[in-house]
Write a protein that holds these residues in place. Structure first.
Motif, PDB file in Angstrom:
ATOM      1  N   SER A  11       7.745 -17.638  11.522  1.00 28.53           N
ATOM      2  CA  SER A  11       9.018 -16.999  11.863  1.00 28.53           C
ATOM      3  C   SER A  11       9.159 -16.849  13.361  1.00 28.53           C
ATOM      4  O   SER A  11      10.249 -16.989  13.907  1.00 28.53           O
ATOM      5  CB  SER A  11       9.132 -15.609  11.245  1.00 28.53           C
ATOM      6  OG  SER A  11       8.475 -15.554  10.036  1.00 28.53           O
TER       7      SER A  11
ATOM      8  N   THR B  53      15.633 -14.963  11.295  1.00 25.51           N
ATOM      9  CA  THR B  53      14.193 -14.806  11.450  1.00 25.51           C
ATOM     10  C   THR B  53      13.656 -13.772  10.481  1.00 25.51           C
ATOM     11  O   THR B  53      12.614 -13.956   9.852  1.00 25.51           O
ATOM     12  CB  THR B  53      13.872 -14.322  12.868  1.00 25.51           C
ATOM     13  OG1 THR B  53      14.671 -15.040  13.781  1.00 25.51           O
ATOM     14  CG2 THR B  53      12.419 -14.516  13.181  1.00 25.51           C
TER      15      THR B  53
ATOM     16  N   ILE C   7      13.490 -15.111   6.980  1.00 28.13           N
ATOM     17  CA  ILE C   7      12.324 -15.972   6.764  1.00 28.13           C
ATOM     18  C   ILE C   7      11.087 -15.121   6.541  1.00 28.13           C
ATOM     19  O   ILE C   7      10.335 -15.300   5.578  1.00 28.13           O
ATOM     20  CB  ILE C   7      12.085 -16.867   7.991  1.00 28.13           C
ATOM     21  CG1 ILE C   7      13.275 -17.772   8.235  1.00 28.13           C
ATOM     22  CG2 ILE C   7      10.827 -17.684   7.819  1.00 28.13           C
ATOM     23  CD1 ILE C   7      13.235 -18.418   9.580  1.00 28.13           C
ATOM     24  N   PHE C   8      10.876 -14.160   7.439  1.00 29.21           N
ATOM     25  CA  PHE C   8       9.643 -13.386   7.364  1.00 29.21           C
ATOM     26  C   PHE C   8       9.602 -12.539   6.094  1.00 29.21           C
ATOM     27  O   PHE C   8       8.609 -12.509   5.380  1.00 29.21           O
ATOM     28  CB  PHE C   8       9.528 -12.498   8.603  1.00 29.21           C
ATOM     29  CG  PHE C   8       8.240 -11.773   8.697  1.00 29.21           C
ATOM     30  CD1 PHE C   8       8.192 -10.397   8.766  1.00 29.21           C
ATOM     31  CD2 PHE C   8       7.033 -12.467   8.710  1.00 29.21           C
ATOM     32  CE1 PHE C   8       6.976  -9.728   8.852  1.00 29.21           C
ATOM     33  CE2 PHE C   8       5.826 -11.802   8.791  1.00 29.21           C
ATOM     34  CZ  PHE C   8       5.792 -10.425   8.867  1.00 29.21           C
TER      35      PHE C   8
ATOM     36  N   SER D 169       9.995 -19.674   2.847  1.00 31.37           N
ATOM     37  CA  SER D 169      10.172 -19.613   4.292  1.00 31.37           C
ATOM     38  C   SER D 169      10.787 -20.910   4.782  1.00 31.37           C
ATOM     39  O   SER D 169      11.685 -20.890   5.627  1.00 31.37           O
ATOM     40  CB  SER D 169       8.854 -19.326   4.987  1.00 31.37           C
ATOM     41  OG  SER D 169       7.900 -20.282   4.620  1.00 31.37           O
TER      42      SER D 169
ATOM     43  N   ILE E 259      14.239 -21.130   6.727  1.00 26.56           N
ATOM     44  CA  ILE E 259      14.321 -21.757   8.051  1.00 26.56           C
ATOM     45  C   ILE E 259      15.456 -22.784   8.044  1.00 26.56           C
ATOM     46  O   ILE E 259      16.255 -22.864   8.981  1.00 26.56           O
ATOM     47  CB  ILE E 259      12.987 -22.438   8.437  1.00 26.56           C
ATOM     48  CG1 ILE E 259      11.899 -21.397   8.621  1.00 26.56           C
ATOM     49  CG2 ILE E 259      13.145 -23.247   9.708  1.00 26.56           C
ATOM     50  CD1 ILE E 259      10.544 -21.990   8.946  1.00 26.56           C
TER      51      ILE E 259
END
Lengths: 496, 510, 119
Positions: free
Chosen positions: A91, A241, A244-245, A343, A347
């Motif tokens: 990330s 971000t 994703i994390f 993830s 992304i």
């Protein structure tokens, strides 16, 4: 060696306040990246040490357990820590261009500080062996998460964060009540200590109530159906971000806590005869079908992926409710595999958001043809979600199916398979819109379409995307590491 | 040729098409060089497969382990492994040999039809062929499943090549049915087999015999039959007509030869090497399962009658013929298996000739419908002679290769041990279907040669390109050469079916 | 029966506060009132822990020569942490409420949902 484990907590803890004070966006990013990389290195090293079944024990402050807080790290802890730090790195790599694009400049240092605190909290949960300490880290990571989500561009991010705050705090408080009951019954807060003395207090009604409260609280955090309502809004409104994390770690760590409660804290025979496994199994199956079906209905990519996460969490729940070596291995393996898949997909969504300022599938039509490499990576991750052999998703599906067949649960087999078929439906939706629909004029704020000022995908973002996609294939073909870690974790859990 | 080890040859057979694909993708600007590379790659692949065939010791075909090559082991106990078997060699020879013919044909077709994105077409074709090689030489069911799925995904862009709305719709049906059925049925069936017998490696005599109760043989086999929907069993056959939106070379090679043959190949492998023919006959699984291919054979023939679109008619004919092969497999006796396996070869050559002819008709006269073909044979005699030969082979008449496979299939039907009703149904079904074949296939060249052409474009049900007789010439030369190859082979195979006979009989030698 | 209720009166009261807090959380649509409910809910849990630690006849857990029985200090210490967590949560919640007010010009949940639906 033991001292290394505490570094996983101490380093982000010390760097976060410093990060909050530095006004530069590049330096704060660099600090965060360094923290994540160090965490990754340490987690790898620890995993390497414990994968053969040994433990690493660290006593905080030198106070001996059960009065002091103790970190007792076996392969499950190390594996989860590895997942969290690896996803943190990924990330962070993506964040280099995404964060300046989505978050206002003066908030960026605070963003990175909150990110590090979230990382800290999740790593703490993964490592600790004390249930109150776990609550504390749970709240640290949750609070940081609420703050991170609220930084999304749309004002709906605020309401999403607020609703997650309310529900998350209820969940954490339920968990705290459970811990309190268990503390009242056993007089201790140390997992190993409670487990070893369990027989002396196991007949108290209090203990059963404690289990229910803890399971409910954590189930809410893990978005297990039907306690999942915060997840779609939170994941779709958060900055890319963060999406994703979180999608790769937050719910996974909560499930890890559930595994610890159900297998380590309480002996398996205690709850196996209550209706708990059957209830969890049915809820898992419903989650798979519900999540996949709702995902199919969505028109916005991040929301679609969020519902897909609910389905995938359902798979993990099915895995550990089967209470067998195979089932548990499949569940733990899917923590890792799903982190990789989700993830990568988030992304991809983030890249699309960066290029086209929208993630509505209808507005993204034909964009895949302009960005063939991005599209290829998204398709690979999508195939992995479906469970095409050669990808990580297939490995989990296989073990899950084997575990279900072993127990003779045919409805579960059908559900797993049906979930994959529904996944074909919603992955297809993404692929079709991106590649096969005719192109729309893409409107980007203040930039007329066709203008060469429309950004090209930044290299860091592409790199992050392709690392994810390649890992999806790599760990689909070479499952030695992930399978070893998962099965030694499962063995350790079942032996207790 | 060279003294390469069998393992190296196997690896080469899968790498060469990929390397070819990469080279072709760079040659977008130099189209003649590109076509040359395609043909050269196809020829090299064919030579490698011939080399593998010659290196096989057919009398000791059991000694497969020597050529086994493991690529990876994603799951404990399940490896991606390849080995050179006689059956695999049969499939690989057909596919790679016909790739040469198709490439030559495609050059003529794609240029005459002015198709766009030709480079992408040739590249994807090579990739798909690599997938077919991997399926042919797979050593265990897991590898087969892996490349079966990869084949689906890699042929999808070929099916939707035209990029039109219809192409996309067809492609959607294609991928949903193929992928959906394989995940719903094939995958769980595989898990059950693995769970029960602890392995997925193909073995002669099957691996289920001592591990599974007989009563479960039929349901499990049913799951495989529906899961391997590339074999075109009804009701999961819809993808085949849907895939006819693809350009004719694609339809010809992939859907008359490679993709569908991967399906029946997998079914045959499962029947012979996972279940074992003895296990199937003893458990009586085939007694009622055989109705499925039987119904498909007859029903598809009837539907073919009603189709006016030439390619659709051929598609339903393919569905019907594929079920002949499955029928042979489910007869589970020596003649049945032999007939079914030989039919894989015979049908491939005959059907591809038919599809090439259909494509030639399209390219030269822009006619798609059977009703407009009257009298066309007089201006395109070569094309329609090819068509006639293909038809006669499929019907199973002497002087054409198809006779042998029909012979053995009927022989297998005669020695079928089962309930009397099924026995007679099989024989009647085969007969009825042959008669229908005559009607719906042979009528085409008949009208083309012997009927008067339709006068102008206002007559007839469909508006055609030009009325017959006005400026329609034979198809381009490349197409004619491409068509000629399988046609000659079909005739040759009648006189010398040795190669395929020997390869097929290894399936029954134990 | 009566001894059971009276003997555990502290727990009953704590449960009552917990329920009031939860009810407020669920029934009120004003976001600030929701936070108030949440805060009450957490406070009740804190009281529960502290109440657990009380030993009959025990005094405040500070060592002194005159006393020999002390209440358990551990729950009190744990609750210090929990109070801090609660304060942080409430503070974050209020910060969000302020931002929501700025963005939506309202702190009523039904009005906010209506505005979100319309988009």
């Amino acid at each position: 060696m033991e001292q290394l484990t505490i570094l996983l907590i101490v380093i982000p803890l010390m760097v976060a306040p410093i990060t909050a004070l530095i006004p530069s966006e590049k330096v704060t990013w660099l600090l965060t990246l360094i923290v994540c990389l160090i965490s990754l290195a340490i987690s790898c090293y620890i995993l390497y040490e414990v994968i053969d079944g040994s433990h690493v024990i660290y006593e905080l402050g030198g106070w001996r357990p059960p009065w002091g807080i103790e970190y007792k790290i076996d392969s499950l802890n190390a594996f989860v820590a590895l997942i969290v730090s690896a996803m943190g790195c990924l990330s962070c790599l993506f964040a280099y261009r995404s964060v300046p694009d989505e978050i206002e400049e003066k908030m960026i240092p605070l963003f990175y500080a909150a990110f590090q605190l979230c990382l800290l909290g999740l790593l703490g949960i993964a490592l600790t062996g004390d249930i109150f300490n776990l609550f504390v880290f749970l709240e640290i990571s949750s609070l940081a998460t609420y703050a991170l989500i609220s930084m999304g561009k749309n004002r709906k991010a605020l309401t999403a964060a607020f609703s997650y705050l309310i529900l998350g705090t209820i969940g954490a408080t339920f968990f705290l009540i459970g811990v309190g009951f268990l503390f009242a019954a056993s007089g201790s807060l140390n997992t190993a200590d409670i487990a070893s003395r369990f027989d002396s207090f196991k007949d108290m009604q209090l203990v059963e109530t404690a289990l229910i409260f803890m399971v409910m609280g954590i189930a809410l955090k893990a978005a297990i159906f039907p306690l999942h309502s915060w997840l779609p809004n939170a994941y779709s409104q958060a900055p890319s971000t963060v999406g994703i994390f979180l999608s790769a770690t937050a719910t996974k760590v909560s499930i890890y806590v559930l595994l610890r409660i159900l297998y380590d804290l309480y002996p398996v025979d205690y709850w196996v005869n209550m209706l708990l496994p059957q209830i969890m199994l049915s809820l898992g199956c419903v989650a798979v079908i519900y999540g996949s079906y709702r995902a199919w209905q969505q028109t916005e990519m991040k929301r679609l992926l969020a519902f897909s996460s609910i389905a995938q969490i359902g798979y993990i729940v099915i895995g550990f409710s089967l209470v067998s070596q195979l089932g548990l291995t499949a569940a733990i393996l899917h923590l890792f595999n799903h982190a990789l898949i989700k993830s990568t997909l988030f992304i991809g969504a983030g890249i699309l958001l960066y290029r086209a300022n929208t993630t509505e599938l209808g507005s993204l039509r034909g964009l895949g043809r302009d960005m063939p490499w991005t599209f290829a990576a998204i398709t690979l991750a999508g195939l992995s979600l479906i469970g095409v052999p050669g990808t990580v998703g297939f490995v989990t599906k296989w073990y899950l199916l084997e575990a279900a067949v072993e127990k003779g649960m045919w409805i579960v087999v059908i559900t797993i398979v049906l979930g994959s078929v529904l996944a074909i439906g919603y992955v297809w939706k993404i692929v079709e819109n991106l590649y096969f629909r005719s192109k729309r004029k893409v409107h980007i704020q203040d930039v007329p379409s066709g203008d060469s000022a429309i950004a090209r995908t930044p290299k860091t973002m592409s790199a992050a995307l392709w690392i994810g996609a390649i890992l999806c294939i790599f760990f689909g073909l070479n499952t030695e590491l992930s399978f070893e870690a998962a099965s030694s974790a499962a063995t350790a859990l079942l032996k207790q | 040729m060279t003294q390469l080890a069998l393992t190296d040859l196997l690896i080469l057979s899968m790498i060469i098409p990929i390397v070819g694909a990469i080279i072709i993708s760079r040659l977008d600007k130099h189209i003649n060089l590109r076509e040359t590379v395609t043909i050269v790659t196809a020829i090299i692949l064919f030579i490698i497969n011939v080399d593998i065939y010659l290196s096989l010791d057919l009398d000791h075909a059991k000694d497969v382990a020597a050529s086994r090559f493991t690529f990876a082991e994603p799951i404990k106990g399940l490896s991606i492994a390849f080995s050179a078997t006689a059956f695999g060699s049969l499939f690989a020879l057909i596919a790679s040999g016909l790739w040469i013919a198709t490439s030559i044909y495609a050059i003529g077709y794609m240029r005459a039809h002015n198709e766009k994105q030709q480079t992408r077409f040739y590249v994807l074709f090579a990739v798909a062929i690599a997938g077919v090689m991997a399926v042919a030489y797979s050593d265990n069911l897991f590898t087969l499943f892996l490349f079966y799925e990869i084949l689906t995904v890699s042929t999808y862009p070929l099916v939707t090549h035209a990029g039109t709305r219809d192409a996309r719709k067809g492609g959607k049906t294609y991928i949903l049915i193929l992928m959906g059925s394989s995940i719903l049925f094939f995958l769980p069936a595989m898990v059950i087999v693995y769970f029960v017998s602890g392995t997925l490696t193909f073995q002669e005599g099957g691996i289920l015999a001592d591990n599974l109760d007989m009563i479960w043989a039929a349901p499990l086999l049913l799951m495989f039959l529906f899961g391997i929907s590339k074999a075109g069993l009804m009701p999961l056959h819809k993808w085949l007509p849907a895939a006819m939106v693809a350009p004719t070379p694609v339809s010809a090679l992939l859907h008359a030869v490679a993709v569908v043959k991967a399906g029946v190949f997998s079914v045959m492998k499962v029947v012979v090497f996972i279940f074992g023919t003895d296990f199937i006959t003893e458990s009586g699984a085939n007694h009622w399962l055989i109705w499925i291919p039987l119904t498909t054979i007859v029903l598809a023939s009837f539907i073919a009658l009603t189709k006016d679109n030439l390619k659709e008619r051929l598609a339903y004919s393919t569905i019907s013929q594929l079920s002949y092969i499955i029928l042979g497999a489910l007869l589970a006796n020596e003649a049945g298996i032999l007939g079914g396996t030989m039919h894989i070869a015979m049908h491939a050559f005959a059907k591809i000739a038919l599809f090439f002819a259909a494509g030639a008709i399209l390219v030269a006269s822009h006619k798609k419908y059977v009703s407009e073909l009257a009298g066309l044979g007089r201006v395109m005699p070569f094309t329609f002679i090819v068509f006639t030969i293909g038809t006669l082979s499929i019907i199973g008449l002497p002087f054409f290769g198809g006779m042998w496979s029909k012979w053995y299939l009927i022989s297998g039907g005669l020695s079928f041990q089962g309930p009397a009703a099924t026995y007679w149904a099989v024989l009647i079904g085969l007969t009825v279907s042959s008669l229908l074949n005559i009607y719906y296939l042979l009528s085409i060249p008949m009208t083309a040669f012997f009927n008067k052409p339709v006068k102008s474009s206002t007559e007839g049900n469909h508006a055609s390109g030009h009325p017959v007789g006005e400026g329609i010439k034979e198809a381009p030369l490349a197409c004619l050469i491409g068509m000629a190859i399988p046609t000659f082979i079909t005739i040759y195979l009648f006189f010398d079916p040795q190669v395929f006979y020997r390869l097929s009989s290894t399936l029954t030698n134990f | 029966m009566i001894e059971y209720i009276v003997g555990h009166i502290n727990y009953w009261l704590i449960v009552a506060i917990m329920m009031v807090g939860l009810y407020t959380l669920m029934s009120r649509s004003n976001l600030i009132k929701k936070l108030a409910g949440l805060s009450m809910f957490q406070t009740a849990v804190i009281l529960f822990y502290v109440s657990l630690g009380k030993v009959t006849g025990g005094t405040v857990p500070i060592i002194s020569e005159e006393y020999s029985v002390y209440s358990n200090p551990l729950p009190q210490v744990l609750m210090l942490t929990a109070i801090v967590v609660g304060v942080a949560t409430t503070a974050l919640g209020f910060a969000l409420v302020i931002r929501i007010k700025e963005a939506y010009n309202s702190v009523e949940e039904n009005e906010i949902s209506a505005m979100d639906e319309k988009e």
